[in-house]
Design a protein around this motif. Structure first.
Motif, PDB file in Angstrom:
ATOM      1  N   ILE A  32       0.795  -1.228   0.000  1.00 32.72           N
ATOM      2  CA  ILE A  32       0.000   0.000   0.000  1.00 32.72           C
ATOM      3  C   ILE A  32       0.833   1.287   0.000  1.00 32.72           C
ATOM      4  CG2 ILE A  32      -1.746   1.347   1.218  1.00 32.72           C
ATOM      5  CD1 ILE A  32      -3.077  -1.265   1.939  1.00 32.72           C
ATOM      6  N   ILE A  33       1.749   1.481   0.896  1.00 34.73           N
ATOM      7  CA  ILE A  33       2.532   2.717   0.925  1.00 34.73           C
ATOM      8  C   ILE A  33       3.446   2.842  -0.297  1.00 34.73           C
ATOM      9  CG2 ILE A  33       4.508   1.886   2.251  1.00 34.73           C
ATOM     10  CD1 ILE A  33       4.280   4.553   3.839  1.00 34.73           C
ATOM     11  N   THR A  34       3.725   1.722  -0.934  1.00 36.00           N
ATOM     12  CA  THR A  34       4.623   1.725  -2.097  1.00 36.00           C
ATOM     13  C   THR A  34       3.868   1.650  -3.429  1.00 36.00           C
ATOM     14  OG1 THR A  34       4.878  -0.664  -1.868  1.00 36.00           O
ATOM     15  CG2 THR A  34       6.545   0.711  -0.810  1.00 36.00           C
ATOM     16  N   ILE A  35       2.603   2.047  -3.432  1.00 38.51           N
ATOM     17  CA  ILE A  35       1.805   2.010  -4.658  1.00 38.51           C
ATOM     18  C   ILE A  35       2.418   2.846  -5.789  1.00 38.51           C
ATOM     19  CG2 ILE A  35      -0.427   2.720  -5.641  1.00 38.51           C
ATOM     20  CD1 ILE A  35      -1.760   1.519  -3.186  1.00 38.51           C
ATOM     21  N   PRO A  36       3.002   4.021  -5.535  1.00 38.80           N
ATOM     22  CA  PRO A  36       3.615   4.753  -6.656  1.00 38.80           C
ATOM     23  C   PRO A  36       4.706   3.950  -7.378  1.00 38.80           C
ATOM     24  CG  PRO A  36       3.377   6.202  -4.782  1.00 38.80           C
ATOM     25  CD  PRO A  36       3.003   4.827  -4.318  1.00 38.80           C
ATOM     26  N   TRP A  37       5.471   3.166  -6.645  1.00 40.55           N
ATOM     27  CA  TRP A  37       6.477   2.308  -7.268  1.00 40.55           C
ATOM     28  C   TRP A  37       5.819   1.174  -8.039  1.00 40.55           C
ATOM     29  CZ3 TRP A  37       7.475   3.898  -2.127  1.00 40.55           C
ATOM     30  CH2 TRP A  37       8.521   4.805  -1.999  1.00 40.55           C
ATOM     31  N   GLY A  38       4.704   0.674  -7.524  1.00 38.86           N
ATOM     32  CA  GLY A  38       3.972  -0.373  -8.227  1.00 38.86           C
ATOM     33  C   GLY A  38       3.429   0.121  -9.563  1.00 38.86           C
ATOM     34  N   ILE A  39       2.875   1.324  -9.573  1.00 38.09           N
ATOM     35  CA  ILE A  39       2.363   1.896 -10.817  1.00 38.09           C
ATOM     36  C   ILE A  39       3.504   2.099 -11.810  1.00 38.09           C
ATOM     37  CG2 ILE A  39       1.288   3.951 -11.818  1.00 38.09           C
ATOM     38  CD1 ILE A  39      -0.332   4.131  -9.170  1.00 38.09           C
ATOM     39  N   ALA A  40       4.635   2.619 -11.343  1.00 39.04           N
ATOM     40  CA  ALA A  40       5.799   2.800 -12.221  1.00 39.04           C
ATOM     41  C   ALA A  40       6.303   1.458 -12.741  1.00 39.04           C
ATOM     42  CB  ALA A  40       6.917   3.535 -11.476  1.00 39.04           C
ATOM     43  N   SER A  41       6.264   0.446 -11.908  1.00 35.36           N
ATOM     44  CA  SER A  41       6.717  -0.881 -12.318  1.00 35.36           C
ATOM     45  C   SER A  41       5.808  -1.468 -13.391  1.00 35.36           C
ATOM     46  CB  SER A  41       6.770  -1.802 -11.102  1.00 35.36           C
ATOM     47  OG  SER A  41       7.307  -3.039 -11.441  1.00 35.36           O
ATOM     48  N   PHE A  42       4.504  -1.287 -13.258  1.00 34.01           N
ATOM     49  CA  PHE A  42       3.581  -1.762 -14.290  1.00 34.01           C
ATOM     50  C   PHE A  42       3.781  -1.007 -15.605  1.00 34.01           C
ATOM     51  CE2 PHE A  42       0.709  -3.023 -10.605  1.00 34.01           C
ATOM     52  CZ  PHE A  42       1.067  -4.359 -10.699  1.00 34.01           C
ATOM     53  N   ARG A  43       4.055   0.290 -15.507  1.00 36.45           N
ATOM     54  CA  ARG A  43       4.318   1.094 -16.704  1.00 36.45           C
ATOM     55  C   ARG A  43       5.568   0.583 -17.431  1.00 36.45           C
ATOM     56  NH1 ARG A  43       4.201   5.953 -14.375  1.00 36.45           N
ATOM     57  NH2 ARG A  43       6.430   5.973 -14.014  1.00 36.45           N
TER      58      ARG A  43
END
Length: 124
Positions: A32-43
Motif C-alpha cells: 500500500i505505501i509503495t503504490i507509486p512504485w507499483g504503478i511505475a513498475s507496471f508502466r
C-alpha cells in the motif's frame, strides 16, 4: 522492422522481463505505501513487452520526491531488475541477430534503476 524486432524481443526476453516488473509491481501495490512504485513498475512492464518504437523521457515536473523514491527503489527492486537486464543483454549479444535486442536491453537499465519521474512516449 519495429514489428519484427518487437516480436523477436517478446519471444526471447520481453515476456520474462515484463513478468519481473509485474511481480515487483504486485509486491509494491500489496504494501500500500509503495503504490507509486507499483504503478511505475507496471508502466515499465508494458514498455519491456514492446520497447521498439518507444522511448523514455524525463518529466520536467518531477522533483525531490522522485529522487528520494528512486533511491529507495534502487535498493529494494531496481538493482535486481537492472542485473536481469545486464545478464539478458549480454546473452543476447552473443548472437548476431540478438545484438539489437541486447542493446535495447542495456537501454532499459536506467529506467529500471530510476523509474519515477519518467514518461514512456512513442517515437515518430
Amino acid at each position: 522492422m519495429r514489428l519484427i524486432l518487437n516480436l523477436i524481443w517478446l519471444i526471447l526476453c520481453g515476456f520474462w522481463m515484463a513478468v519481473g516488473y509485474a511481480i515487483a509491481g504486485i509486491i509494491c501495490c500489496v504494501l500500500i505505501i509503495t503504490i507509486p512504485w507499483g504503478i511505475a513498475s507496471f508502466r515499465i512492464a508494458n514498455y519491456a513487452l514492446w520497447p521498439f518504437g518507444r522511448t523514455v523521457v524525463d518529466r520536467h515536473d518531477a522533483g525531490a520526491a522522485s529522487l528520494i523514491g528512486n533511491i529507495i527503489w534502487i535498493v529494494v527492486a531496481g538493482i535486481w531488475l537492472a542485473i536481469g537486464h545486464v545478464v539478458t543483454g549480454v546473452l543476447l549479444c552473443v548472437t548476431i541477430i540478438g545484438i539489437p535486442l541486447g542493446i535495447a536491453n542495456f537501454k532499459l537499465i536506467p529506467v529500471s534503476l530510476m523509474p519515477l519521474g519518467k514518461v514512456i512516449v512513442d517515437v515518430p
